[in-house]
Write a protein that holds these residues in place. Structure first.
Motif, short mmCIF file in Angstrom:
data_model
loop_
_atom_site.label_atom_id
_atom_site.label_comp_id
_atom_site.label_asym_id
_atom_site.label_seq_id
_atom_site.Cartn_x
_atom_site.Cartn_y
_atom_site.Cartn_z
N GLU A 231 -14.47 -34.88 8.02
CA GLU A 231 -13.82 -33.62 8.37
C GLU A 231 -13.31 -33.78 9.79
O GLU A 231 -13.96 -33.42 10.77
N THR A 232 -12.11 -34.33 9.91
CA THR A 232 -11.63 -34.82 11.19
C THR A 232 -11.08 -33.72 12.07
O THR A 232 -10.04 -33.13 11.78
N GLY A 233 -11.78 -33.43 13.16
CA GLY A 233 -11.25 -32.58 14.20
C GLY A 233 -11.06 -31.12 13.84
O GLY A 233 -10.36 -30.39 14.53
N ARG A 234 -11.70 -30.64 12.79
CA ARG A 234 -11.50 -29.25 12.40
C ARG A 234 -12.22 -28.31 13.37
O ARG A 234 -13.39 -28.50 13.68
N HIS A 235 -11.51 -27.30 13.83
CA HIS A 235 -12.11 -26.28 14.70
C HIS A 235 -12.88 -25.31 13.82
O HIS A 235 -12.36 -24.32 13.32
N ASN A 236 -14.18 -25.59 13.66
CA ASN A 236 -14.91 -25.07 12.51
C ASN A 236 -15.68 -23.78 12.74
O ASN A 236 -16.10 -23.13 11.78
N TRP A 237 -15.92 -23.37 13.98
CA TRP A 237 -16.74 -22.17 14.17
C TRP A 237 -16.21 -20.96 13.40
O TRP A 237 -17.00 -20.27 12.74
N PRO A 238 -14.91 -20.67 13.46
CA PRO A 238 -14.44 -19.47 12.74
C PRO A 238 -14.50 -19.60 11.23
O PRO A 238 -14.39 -18.60 10.52
N TYR A 239 -14.67 -20.82 10.71
CA TYR A 239 -14.81 -21.00 9.26
C TYR A 239 -16.27 -20.92 8.83
O TYR A 239 -16.58 -20.50 7.72
N LEU A 291 -19.30 -36.99 1.46
CA LEU A 291 -18.74 -36.68 2.77
C LEU A 291 -19.52 -37.41 3.86
O LEU A 291 -20.75 -37.36 3.89
N SER A 292 -18.80 -38.06 4.76
CA SER A 292 -19.47 -38.80 5.81
C SER A 292 -19.76 -37.95 7.03
O SER A 292 -20.73 -38.19 7.75
N SER A 293 -18.90 -36.96 7.32
CA SER A 293 -19.13 -36.13 8.49
C SER A 293 -18.54 -34.75 8.28
O SER A 293 -17.60 -34.57 7.50
N LEU A 294 -19.10 -33.77 8.97
CA LEU A 294 -18.58 -32.41 9.00
C LEU A 294 -18.57 -31.93 10.44
O LEU A 294 -19.35 -32.39 11.28
N SER A 295 -17.70 -30.98 10.71
CA SER A 295 -17.42 -30.58 12.09
C SER A 295 -18.22 -29.36 12.52
O SER A 295 -18.38 -28.41 11.75
N VAL A 296 -18.64 -29.37 13.78
CA VAL A 296 -19.21 -28.19 14.43
C VAL A 296 -18.46 -27.94 15.74
O VAL A 296 -19.02 -27.61 16.77
N GLU A 297 -17.13 -28.10 15.65
CA GLU A 297 -16.24 -27.95 16.79
C GLU A 297 -15.82 -26.50 16.98
O GLU A 297 -15.56 -25.79 16.01
N PRO A 298 -15.74 -26.01 18.23
CA PRO A 298 -15.32 -24.63 18.48
C PRO A 298 -13.89 -24.36 18.05
O PRO A 298 -13.12 -25.27 17.74
N SER A 299 -13.53 -23.08 18.07
CA SER A 299 -12.14 -22.70 17.89
C SER A 299 -11.29 -23.41 18.93
O SER A 299 -11.75 -23.70 20.03
N ASP A 300 -10.04 -23.66 18.59
CA ASP A 300 -9.17 -24.43 19.47
C ASP A 300 -9.07 -23.77 20.85
O ASP A 300 -8.70 -22.60 20.97
N ALA A 301 -9.39 -24.57 21.89
CA ALA A 301 -9.29 -24.15 23.29
C ALA A 301 -10.24 -23.00 23.63
O ALA A 301 -10.08 -22.33 24.64
N ARG A 302 -11.24 -22.75 22.77
CA ARG A 302 -12.24 -21.72 23.08
C ARG A 302 -13.62 -22.39 23.13
O ARG A 302 -13.74 -23.57 23.37
N GLY A 303 -14.65 -21.61 22.88
CA GLY A 303 -15.99 -22.17 22.83
C GLY A 303 -16.83 -21.90 24.04
O GLY A 303 -17.98 -22.32 24.10
N GLY A 304 -16.30 -21.21 25.03
CA GLY A 304 -17.11 -20.95 26.20
C GLY A 304 -17.00 -19.53 26.70
O GLY A 304 -17.30 -19.25 27.86
N ALA A 305 -16.60 -18.61 25.82
CA ALA A 305 -16.33 -17.24 26.28
C ALA A 305 -17.59 -16.40 26.44
O ALA A 305 -17.64 -15.51 27.28
N CYS A 306 -18.60 -16.68 25.63
CA CYS A 306 -19.76 -15.78 25.62
C CYS A 306 -20.51 -15.82 26.95
O CYS A 306 -20.83 -16.88 27.48
N GLN A 307 -20.81 -14.61 27.46
CA GLN A 307 -21.47 -14.48 28.76
C GLN A 307 -22.93 -14.03 28.65
O GLN A 307 -23.55 -13.67 29.66
N CYS A 308 -23.50 -14.08 27.44
CA CYS A 308 -24.88 -13.64 27.30
C CYS A 308 -25.83 -14.67 27.90
O CYS A 308 -25.48 -15.83 28.11
#
Length: 688
Positions: A231-239, A291-308
């Motif tokens: 699963e190459t490079g998929r921005h997977n958090w929103p999925y 399947l050899s791999s699956l992604s746990v990549e953030p949304s494109d250009a995001r992934g650091g917004a949460c301030q908790c």
């Protein structure tokens, strides 16, 4: 030219792998003798049957002789030369048990040519594959001079021969240096409308050039000997946790920004979010264990917004490296998810990218989980395509090399790359073949094990470089000068000499270009000064005159000419902008550019100045209309041939979104306001 082939094949096999001493030759095809037959096993795999078809079709095209395909129990073959392909009674004595799935034996005997390759049965994390025999057939055909330069039938070079002599002896191919070699994502283009036939041609072209993923669905890849499944490079958090499904009932799963939960990012410090991510990956892995791999990549250009507090705790200690603002958070999450996945699906690799605001390696992870896979993304300032990768004077390439070494030191399961050389930001010529040769050799030395190249291919301007990518990712030690000379001669025919001058001059101009060229070809427009355009135009005029009336070569030259003419028009646009524009200061990040609404997109580089010119803006619109007009028969430019509803196009452009082609997202800003450079355009355009 009709000729007897012997010396070329002998040298080819002596260089290809391990060859037993050969003192005799075998005439595989000779005038006055019966044609050989191809023999496969009665229970041959789909890939072995396809290999037989490919061998039969191509030998008939080369020699004009029909080559019959039999299975090993049909009839006696004692009095005829045999081409034995794949596992059968005729190849039982070949030692293939230790072969890698992409290796093959080519054994030339007095009356028999044997090509048989390795196999790999399905197991968790490893899809079934038996591509070795097919790859051996393609290697053999290439030794005869066959090349597949473009997916269409007119893009193939098939030599004509009346006799084929082969040196007796055995060759065992080496293991390919890169385990995954992806291209195109299953089609001929990204934005251009494709027919089912276009897609099939692209898939066949890709496997003939021995890429091993990106064919589309795994079922399509079966006849090609299977495909690597990542699963190459998929921005997977929103999925994994879509806002449409979870936000209303579980806002705590989403990012806390200025005291409010927002649906566009996730609260990955929340243990329940981590468990859901892992649970979703485990379920998918069990449903498709190949399947050899699956992604746990953030949304494109995001992934650091949460301030908790939970997410901020993942960041500590803060990453001091450039491009690593949220590397700690993303990598801590990836490691946690990988650890949970390993308990129930130990075969699965959990993948995330070294990308955007988490490109640099983390500073709070000493070692990655053994099932963590990192895909390095040399995008924007992390790569400069003008210079060799190990050029220490180039800070962009030095950044990438250090980043790759830092990630390797964390001992992931593997490093791969997401290559961005294709023209998502520039649809014109991309003269990067020699740079790419340098990259592939050094990527191998850095321990990188695979590459993914997305689509967005403008085949006319960049066809040479896209073809050479497939050659180099298969063999980084390729004799680049020899292969380029073959391309010039085979592809352009009588126009070989001026077209060699054209391509080599472009490559030299890139090397000497004073301004960086980043991912997607961004910055290439600065290469085409009026002086260079005039020189290139001379080569192109000579080439067109030499192939006039020769339909095959006229067609092959057409797309390359369109790429040149695009660059000429860009050069004239830049000169027009300088001549008619007024100097304006570039806007800051939080404002829109000063382009008209149908050309505007958010600015992301501030500083410097540019020439603001209404005449240049209108010339840009004319340029896009011209591109669509020449894009009808062949996929010259990777763009839709017709614009959609004008109002919608303006809306999408205002949002900075892709509309009809990725480069329409970047090109107007780059050429009209120099957005990729934080410099004064008065200095940048001094040669225009």
């Amino acid at each position: 030219m009709r000729k007897t082939l012997y010396m070329v094949v002998a040298l080819y096999f002596l260089c290809a792998g391990r060859v037993d001493a050969a003192t005799e030759t075998m005439a595989l095809i000779a005038p006055g003798e019966a044609a050989p037959v191809i023999v496969i096993g009665k229970n041959a795999s789909e890939a072995e049957r396809y290999a037989a078809d490919e061998m039969s079709v191509h030998l008939e095209l080369i020699t004009g002789r029909r080559i019959e395909i039999l299975h090993d129990q049909q009839k006696s073959i004692d009095n005829v030369k045999v081409i034995a392909l794949g596992q059968s009674k005729l190849t039982d004595d070949e030692s293939i048990a230790e072969l890698n799935v992409e290796q093959y034996v080519i054994d030339i005997q007095p009356q028999r040519l044997v090509i048989v390759g390795g196999r790999r049965p399905a197991s968790p994390g490893r899809p079934a594959r038996d591509s070795g025999t097919l790859y051996g057939v393609y290697e053999f055909l290439e030794s005869l001079g066959v090349r597949w330069y473009r997916p269409e039938p007119w893009g193939a070079h098939i030599p004509k021969m009346t006799e084929i002599k082969l040196p007796e002896g055995k060759t065992i191919s080496s293991i390919p240096p890169f385990q995954t070699r992806s291209t195109m994502g299953g089609g001929m283009s990204y934005s251009r409308e494709e027919t089912r036939k276009d897609i099939e041609l692209a898939q066949i072209w890709a496997v003939r050039n021995r890429t091993n993923s990106g064919y589309g669905s795994p079922s399509i890849g079966v006849r090609f000997g299977g495909m690597e499944q990542h699963e190459t490079g998929r921005h997977n958090w929103p999925y994994l946790i879509p806002a449409s499904e979870y936000f209303e009932e579980h806002p705590e799963y989403f990012a806390l920004v200025d005291g409010e939960r927002v649906p566009y990012d996730h609260c990955v410090g929340n243990p329940e979010v981590q468990r859901i991510f892992a649970k979703k990956l485990i379920a998918r892995a069990k449903a498709n264990p190949e399947l050899s791999s699956l992604s746990v990549e953030p949304s494109d250009a995001r992934g650091g917004a949460c301030q908790c507090d939970l997410c901020l705790a993942l960041d500590e200690p803060r990453n001091p490296r450039a491009g690593g603002r949220v590397s700690n958070r993303v990598s801590r999450l990836g490691n946690l998810v990988a650890q949970m996945v390993a308990q129930e699906a130990p075969w699965l690799e959990v993948q995330w990218l070294a990308y955007s605001n988490h490109t640099a390696a983390p500073s709070n992870v000493d070692k990655l989980q053994p099932n963590a896979q990192i895909m390095l993304c040399p995008i924007n300032g992390w790569d400069d395509w003008r210079k060799p990768l190990l050029d220490k004077s180039n800070r962009h390439n030095a950044l990438f090399v250090q980043m790759a070494k830092d990630w390797a030191a964390l001992e992931p399961a593997g490093l791969t790359t997401f290559l961005y050389y294709n023209g998502y930001g520039w649809p014109g010529p991309l003269p990067i073949t020699r740079t790419l040769a340098d990259r592939m050799r050094n990527y191998r030395e850095l321990g990188i094990r695979g590459h993914y190249l997305p689509a967005a291919v403008s085949w006319g301007p960049a066809g040479l470089d896209f073809y050479m990518y497939t050659r180099l990712v298969w063999n980084p030690d390729l004799d680049i000068d020899a292969e380029l000379d073959l391309y010039y001669q085979n592809y352009y025919g009588d126009a070989a000499q001026p077209m060699k001058a054209y391509h080599e001059r472009l490559m030299m101009a890139l090397k000497d270009n004073p301004y960086h060229v980043f991912s997607g070809g961004r910055g290439m427009h600065m290469l085409f000064t009026p002086k260079l355009v005039k020189e290139l135009g001379g080569y192109m005029d000579k080439a067109q005159a030499l192939v006039m009336g020769k339909s095959l070569y006229e067609r092959r030259l057409y797309g390359v000419w369109a790429g040149y003419d695009f660059s000429r028009r860009i050069s004239e646009l830049l000169a027009l902008k300088k001549r008619t524009g007024t100097v304006s200061v570039k806007v800051s990040e939080d404002k829109q550019s000063e382009l008209p609404p149908d050309l505007a997109r958010p600015a992301f580089v501030g500083g410097g100045s540019y020439y603001q010119s209404a005449e240049a803006e209108e010339a840009y619109r004319d340029l896009v209309r011209w591109m669509r007009s020449v894009n009808q028969d062949d996929p010259v430019f990777d763009m839709k041939n017709k614009p959609q509803d004008d109002a919608a196009e303006i809306i999408y452009a205002k949002r900075g979104q892709n509309f009809g082609a990725p480069f329409l997202h970047y090109l107007p800003s780059d050429v009209l306001i120099g957005l990729h450079q934080s410099m004064r355009e008065e200095d940048l355009l001094k040669d225009f």
